[in-house]
Design a protein around this motif. Sequence first.
Motif: not given
Lengths: 112, 113
Positions: B65-75
């Motif tokens: 499950s991907p997640e992009c909390p803001n433009s600098s971070l990717l989980n």
Amino acid sequence: SQQGEEDPQALSIQEGENATMNCSYKTSINNLQWYRQNSGRGLVHLILIRSNEREKHSGRLRVTLDTSKKSSSLLITASRAADTASYFCATAGAYNTDKLIFGTGTRLQVFP
Amino acid sequence: DTEVTQTPKHLVMGMTNKKSLKCEQHMGHRAMYWYKQKAKKPPELMFVYSYEKLSINESVPSRFSPECPNSSLLNLHLHALQPEDSALYLCASSHRGENEKLFFGSGTQLSVL
């Protein structure tokens, strides 16, 4: 599939010799890129050639692109032991450049 | 700063565990990617985020499950993985537009037991 096929799969040469790797792909592209990967590490971008370009140089690297044959080649001149790595071509689709798909790769070994 | 930073570098997890992989870049790139790479194989595209929205999902199983909390971070959140999911997981980022080259992190080597 858009994935490129590369040949040879593996290449062993002596320092000072030239190394040539070939990449073929299946669909229309916006650009083709070459990357290098040292064992177990991240990939490093080497060079990008656009679909309207035929040849590009960067230092000891020369890339050609033939869109009619859907193929590209990477030439490394005067190779060094430090060039030992895996080399991948990657194609960005003509209609979605976010979708960068990697070819099968060539493992290059340069002996001192 | 021209780096993409991935943590952790190594991860061992059981099939019932939940874990997350993290990726960070401060180059102002607006596209971020997850790739999966098995030994002696090319990287396989999993997900692409463009301007913090999921733009490409290459039919990846829902246990990833991907997640992009803001433009600098990717989980990348991992749950109920299988042993065959063991691989090197690579994060990358790029400018969009004319300069599409990808900058890669050094990856997370994942082992699922």
